[in-house]
Every structure is written in C-alpha cells, then in structure tokens.
Design a protein around this motif. Structure first.
Motif, PDB file in Angstrom:
ATOM      1  N   SER A  31      47.021   6.891  -2.450  1.00 14.99           N
ATOM      2  CA  SER A  31      47.786   7.397  -3.522  1.00 14.99           C
ATOM      3  C   SER A  31      48.672   8.499  -2.819  1.00 14.99           C
ATOM      4  O   SER A  31      48.056   9.315  -2.009  1.00 14.99           O
ATOM      5  CB  SER A  31      47.400   7.359  -5.033  1.00 14.99           C
ATOM      6  N   ASP A  32      49.733   9.011  -3.607  1.00 17.08           N
ATOM      7  CA  ASP A  32      50.347  10.252  -3.079  1.00 17.08           C
ATOM      8  C   ASP A  32      49.480  11.437  -3.346  1.00 17.08           C
ATOM      9  O   ASP A  32      49.675  12.561  -2.441  1.00 17.08           O
ATOM     10  CB  ASP A  32      51.936  10.491  -3.744  1.00 17.08           C
ATOM     11  N   SER A  33      48.788  11.347  -4.476  1.00 18.46           N
ATOM     12  CA  SER A  33      47.989  12.650  -4.670  1.00 18.46           C
ATOM     13  C   SER A  33      46.506  12.976  -3.756  1.00 18.46           C
ATOM     14  O   SER A  33      46.283  13.962  -3.701  1.00 18.46           O
ATOM     15  CB  SER A  33      47.462  12.312  -6.121  1.00 18.46           C
ATOM     16  N   SER A  34      46.477  11.780  -2.973  1.00 20.68           N
ATOM     17  CA  SER A  34      45.204  11.780  -2.124  1.00 20.68           C
ATOM     18  C   SER A  34      45.507  11.582  -0.623  1.00 20.68           C
ATOM     19  O   SER A  34      44.851  11.913   0.081  1.00 20.68           O
ATOM     20  CB  SER A  34      44.105  10.683  -2.513  1.00 20.68           C
ATOM     21  N   SER A  35      46.810  11.473  -0.495  1.00 15.20           N
ATOM     22  CA  SER A  35      47.280  11.335   0.830  1.00 15.20           C
ATOM     23  C   SER A  35      47.200  12.907   1.551  1.00 15.20           C
ATOM     24  O   SER A  35      47.098  13.802   0.963  1.00 15.20           O
ATOM     25  CB  SER A  35      48.691  11.110   0.900  1.00 15.20           C
ATOM     26  N   LYS A  36      46.958  12.669   2.963  1.00 18.76           N
ATOM     27  CA  LYS A  36      46.763  13.784   3.881  1.00 18.76           C
ATOM     28  C   LYS A  36      47.785  13.640   5.022  1.00 18.76           C
ATOM     29  O   LYS A  36      47.976  12.729   5.463  1.00 18.76           O
ATOM     30  CB  LYS A  36      45.302  13.884   4.348  1.00 18.76           C
ATOM     31  N   THR A  37      48.088  14.993   5.704  1.00 17.54           N
ATOM     32  CA  THR A  37      48.990  14.935   6.739  1.00 17.54           C
ATOM     33  C   THR A  37      48.030  14.693   8.185  1.00 17.54           C
ATOM     34  O   THR A  37      46.772  14.605   8.027  1.00 17.54           O
ATOM     35  CB  THR A  37      49.346  16.418   6.902  1.00 17.54           C
ATOM     36  N   ASP A  38      48.632  14.287   9.083  1.00 24.39           N
ATOM     37  CA  ASP A  38      47.808  13.857  10.180  1.00 24.39           C
ATOM     38  C   ASP A  38      46.909  15.016  11.051  1.00 24.39           C
ATOM     39  O   ASP A  38      45.967  15.065  11.197  1.00 24.39           O
ATOM     40  CB  ASP A  38      48.844  13.367  11.495  1.00 24.39           C
ATOM     41  N   ASN A  39      47.461  16.048  10.499  1.00 23.93           N
ATOM     42  CA  ASN A  39      46.714  17.476  10.992  1.00 23.93           C
ATOM     43  C   ASN A  39      45.429  17.619  10.216  1.00 23.93           C
ATOM     44  O   ASN A  39      44.518  17.914  10.584  1.00 23.93           O
ATOM     45  CB  ASN A  39      47.644  18.733  10.907  1.00 23.93           C
ATOM     46  N   GLU A  40      45.819  17.352   8.703  1.00 27.53           N
ATOM     47  CA  GLU A  40      44.550  17.392   7.949  1.00 27.53           C
ATOM     48  C   GLU A  40      43.288  16.421   8.263  1.00 27.53           C
ATOM     49  O   GLU A  40      42.274  16.669   8.113  1.00 27.53           O
ATOM     50  CB  GLU A  40      44.987  17.182   6.507  1.00 27.53           C
ATOM     51  N   ILE A  41      43.886  15.252   8.692  1.00 25.60           N
ATOM     52  CA  ILE A  41      42.939  14.034   8.859  1.00 25.60           C
ATOM     53  C   ILE A  41      42.134  14.539  10.431  1.00 25.60           C
ATOM     54  O   ILE A  41      41.161  14.249  10.539  1.00 25.60           O
ATOM     55  CB  ILE A  41      43.796  12.658   9.216  1.00 25.60           C
ATOM     56  N   ALA A  42      43.131  15.146  11.362  1.00 21.05           N
ATOM     57  CA  ALA A  42      42.395  15.367  12.684  1.00 21.05           C
ATOM     58  C   ALA A  42      41.376  16.447  12.112  1.00 21.05           C
ATOM     59  O   ALA A  42      40.138  16.571  13.155  1.00 21.05           O
ATOM     60  CB  ALA A  42      43.491  15.893  13.703  1.00 21.05           C
ATOM     61  N   ASP A  43      41.643  17.559  11.354  1.00 21.40           N
ATOM     62  CA  ASP A  43      40.730  18.370  11.018  1.00 21.40           C
ATOM     63  C   ASP A  43      39.438  18.002  10.601  1.00 21.40           C
ATOM     64  O   ASP A  43      38.449  18.363  10.910  1.00 21.40           O
ATOM     65  CB  ASP A  43      41.117  19.598  10.401  1.00 21.40           C
ATOM     66  N   GLU A  44      39.407  16.941   9.579  1.00 21.81           N
ATOM     67  CA  GLU A  44      38.372  16.380   9.137  1.00 21.81           C
ATOM     68  C   GLU A  44      37.668  15.523  10.145  1.00 21.81           C
ATOM     69  O   GLU A  44      36.248  15.525   9.938  1.00 21.81           O
ATOM     70  CB  GLU A  44      38.672  15.450   7.866  1.00 21.81           C
ATOM     71  N   ILE A  45      38.211  15.109  11.034  1.00 19.52           N
ATOM     72  CA  ILE A  45      37.686  14.298  12.189  1.00 19.52           C
ATOM     73  C   ILE A  45      36.795  15.088  13.010  1.00 19.52           C
ATOM     74  O   ILE A  45      35.543  14.953  13.342  1.00 19.52           O
ATOM     75  CB  ILE A  45      38.451  13.447  12.955  1.00 19.52           C
ATOM     76  N   LEU A  46      37.307  16.235  13.263  1.00 14.98           N
ATOM     77  CA  LEU A  46      36.656  17.187  14.232  1.00 14.98           C
ATOM     78  C   LEU A  46      35.445  17.877  13.499  1.00 14.98           C
ATOM     79  O   LEU A  46      34.426  17.862  14.127  1.00 14.98           O
ATOM     80  CB  LEU A  46      37.521  18.550  14.458  1.00 14.98           C
ATOM     81  N   LYS A  47      35.610  18.156  12.079  1.00 12.66           N
ATOM     82  CA  LYS A  47      34.289  18.580  11.242  1.00 12.66           C
ATOM     83  C   LYS A  47      33.237  17.357  11.319  1.00 12.66           C
ATOM     84  O   LYS A  47      32.002  17.674  11.613  1.00 12.66           O
ATOM     85  CB  LYS A  47      34.793  18.941   9.702  1.00 12.66           C
ATOM     86  N   ALA A  48      33.648  16.262  11.344  1.00 11.14           N
ATOM     87  CA  ALA A  48      32.572  15.168  11.169  1.00 11.14           C
ATOM     88  C   ALA A  48      31.807  14.938  12.562  1.00 11.14           C
ATOM     89  O   ALA A  48      30.768  14.755  12.685  1.00 11.14           O
ATOM     90  CB  ALA A  48      33.415  13.841  10.835  1.00 11.14           C
ATOM     91  N   PHE A  49      32.799  15.301  13.606  1.00 11.55           N
ATOM     92  CA  PHE A  49      32.169  15.078  15.085  1.00 11.55           C
ATOM     93  C   PHE A  49      31.103  16.356  15.322  1.00 11.55           C
ATOM     94  O   PHE A  49      30.005  16.028  15.858  1.00 11.55           O
ATOM     95  CB  PHE A  49      33.058  15.207  15.873  1.00 11.55           C
ATOM     96  N   LYS A  50      31.569  17.563  14.609  1.00  4.78           N
ATOM     97  CA  LYS A  50      30.589  18.650  14.987  1.00  4.78           C
ATOM     98  C   LYS A  50      29.219  18.594  14.156  1.00  4.78           C
ATOM     99  O   LYS A  50      28.286  19.180  14.693  1.00  4.78           O
ATOM    100  CB  LYS A  50      31.288  19.944  14.605  1.00  4.78           C
ATOM    101  N   SER A  51      29.268  17.688  12.975  1.00  9.53           N
ATOM    102  CA  SER A  51      28.211  17.553  12.068  1.00  9.53           C
ATOM    103  C   SER A  51      27.181  16.652  12.521  1.00  9.53           C
ATOM    104  O   SER A  51      26.141  16.583  11.909  1.00  9.53           O
ATOM    105  CB  SER A  51      28.628  17.438  10.389  1.00  9.53           C
ATOM    106  N   ASN A  52      27.714  15.974  13.646  1.00 10.90           N
ATOM    107  CA  ASN A  52      26.652  14.915  14.173  1.00 10.90           C
ATOM    108  C   ASN A  52      26.493  14.945  15.719  1.00 10.90           C
ATOM    109  O   ASN A  52      27.142  15.166  16.385  1.00 10.90           O
ATOM    110  CB  ASN A  52      27.637  13.504  14.077  1.00 10.90           C
ATOM    111  N   ALA A  53      25.159  15.585  15.986  1.00 10.81           N
ATOM    112  CA  ALA A  53      24.595  16.107  17.287  1.00 10.81           C
ATOM    113  C   ALA A  53      24.758  14.899  18.380  1.00 10.81           C
ATOM    114  O   ALA A  53      24.716  15.106  19.621  1.00 10.81           O
ATOM    115  CB  ALA A  53      23.400  16.670  17.240  1.00 10.81           C
ATOM    116  N   LEU A  54      24.818  13.581  17.762  1.00 15.69           N
ATOM    117  CA  LEU A  54      24.763  12.438  18.630  1.00 15.69           C
ATOM    118  C   LEU A  54      26.125  11.991  19.173  1.00 15.69           C
ATOM    119  O   LEU A  54      26.374  11.303  20.009  1.00 15.69           O
ATOM    120  CB  LEU A  54      24.201  11.243  18.057  1.00 15.69           C
ATOM    121  N   ILE A  55      27.247  12.690  18.572  1.00 18.44           N
ATOM    122  CA  ILE A  55      28.645  12.518  19.107  1.00 18.44           C
ATOM    123  C   ILE A  55      28.926  13.020  20.423  1.00 18.44           C
ATOM    124  O   ILE A  55      29.106  14.376  19.944  1.00 18.44           O
ATOM    125  CB  ILE A  55      29.687  12.374  18.095  1.00 18.44           C
TER     126      ILE A  55
END
Length: 226
Positions: free
Chosen positions: A72-96
């Motif tokens: 939905s438009d209310s929950s959509s994110k920009t590509d930069n925001e998605i990329a930032d979330e991915i980087l955070k997810a990677f940093k939170s997992n020591a196995l990646i």
C-alpha cells in the motif's frame, strides 16, 4: 492417485493452513502435477510462504509462481530505505558475510551478488530479506567459491543421503565432476528433490549442484483439468 481437482484442493488447503496466508487471495490451478499460483499479496514473505506450502504437497511436480507483491502507499518504501533495512539485517546476523555481498535495489526488487564459501551462507543472506517491508522480489546471484580444496567423494554424499529419513529410500544417483555434484533419478515429491540438493550442498569443496531429479507421481487418467 490424485485427480487434478484433488491436487488443487490439497494445495489450497495447505496454503490456507499457514497463519500468514489466512487472508491472502491466492488462486490455484492444477493439471497433471503442474500447479500455478496467482494473486496479489502485500508482503514478500507471503509470496515465499505460499510457494513453500505448495511445494510440500504430495503430487506437485512443477510449480509456476505468478504471485505479485503490491504494498500500500502508506507502507511503501524507497529503494534507499529498503537498502538501509537490508544492511541493518545483515549487521544483526553474525553468520552473514556482509563484506562479501553486494546489494542492488531497483523498484523494490533486490539483487544479491558476491561470493561465499557455503550454500547455507547464501541461503541465510537471502532469508534475512524476506520480512523487510517494501521488498517485492529477490534475485540471488551469490556464487559459491569454496576455499576448501578437497576431493569430493561420491560415497560420502551417498552416505549422507542414506542417513536422512526424507530421501534414504529414494532412487537418487550421484555423480561428481570436479567441484560439481550431479543428482539424477526419481523422487516422490518436490520436498524430497529439494532435500537431496540441500544435503549435497553440505559437501566440503562443492561449488555447484546440478539437480536433475525427476518428481514422479501418477494421476488418474479420468481426472478433469482444474
């Protein structure tokens, strides 16, 4: 044996059984073991959950997945925001191994590139993205580049297959060619096919699995197309 209608209902029931998919509008058609999924969901995790649920149903030989992720438009994110979330997810997992991974985000589609030593690293890297809002699709181009220099022994893989209750009695033939393992033969379900490949990927020094396993299941000749 199942009819097309029975297989269709079994897949529909499997999808509805998943809590994440209770309210999802996913269409299912089935013909001679070829199952097609269609519909629109609001999260990528629902798309993969539907796919996984369908694969586990006995009788599914081929899965055609055409589910679209539309946020939905209310929950959509920009590509930069998605990329930032991915980087955070990677940093939170020591196995990646984040330093070996390159991320490309375009219109919500995420492409992963790079090289890792093990298949499990490629899988957990992809899985870390599944629940990130805004992701519409994932293309996993990460390659396996093992630093282990071992002769891959066919008998070791055969032994690992025999120890696994899912595939131990299946008609699976294993061939080793350099750093590639080739799987041929016949299994009874898609789940067995994927499990055999997962086992093969655990072999030290492996860089590629060529999964040629055929899923065999007989259907009633009097069944009608659904």
């Amino acid at each position: 044996m199942k009819t097309n209608a029975e297989l269709q209902k079994d897949v529909q029931d499997a999808i509805k059984w998943e809590p994440l998919l209770h309210a999802a509008e996913i269409g299912v058609t089935a013909k001679d073991g070829v199952v097609s999924l269609t519909g629109i969901v609001d999260h990528y995790a629902k798309k993969t959950e539907a796919e996984n649920a369908a694969k586990k149903v006995i009788g599914v030989k081929v899965l055609v997945e055409n589910i679209i992720v539309k946020t939905s438009d209310s929950s959509s994110k920009t590509d930069n925001e998605i990329a930032d979330e991915i980087l955070k997810a990677f940093k939170s997992n020591a196995l990646i191994p984040e330093n070996r991974i390159k991320i490309i985000v375009e219109n919500g589609q995420v492409t992963l590139e790079g090289e890792v030593q093990w298949e499990y690293e490629r899988e957990i890297t992809k899985n870390a993205i599944h629940y990130i809002p805004g992701v519409k699709g994932i293309i996993n181009h990460i390659k396996i580049k093992s630093e282990i220099i071992n002769d891959i022994k066919q008998k070791d893989i055969e032994h690992a297959m025999k120890m696994n209750w899912v595939v131990y009695d299946s008609d699976i033939h294993i061939q080793v060619s350099g750093t590639t393992v080739i799987l041929t033969g016949t299994v009874n379900s898609w789940h067995q096919k994927e499990e055999a490949e997962r086992i093969a990927w655990k072999t030290p020094g492996i860089q590629h699995v060529d999964n040629r396993l055929f899923v065999d299941y007989e259907y009633s000749k009097n069944s009608l197309s659904s």
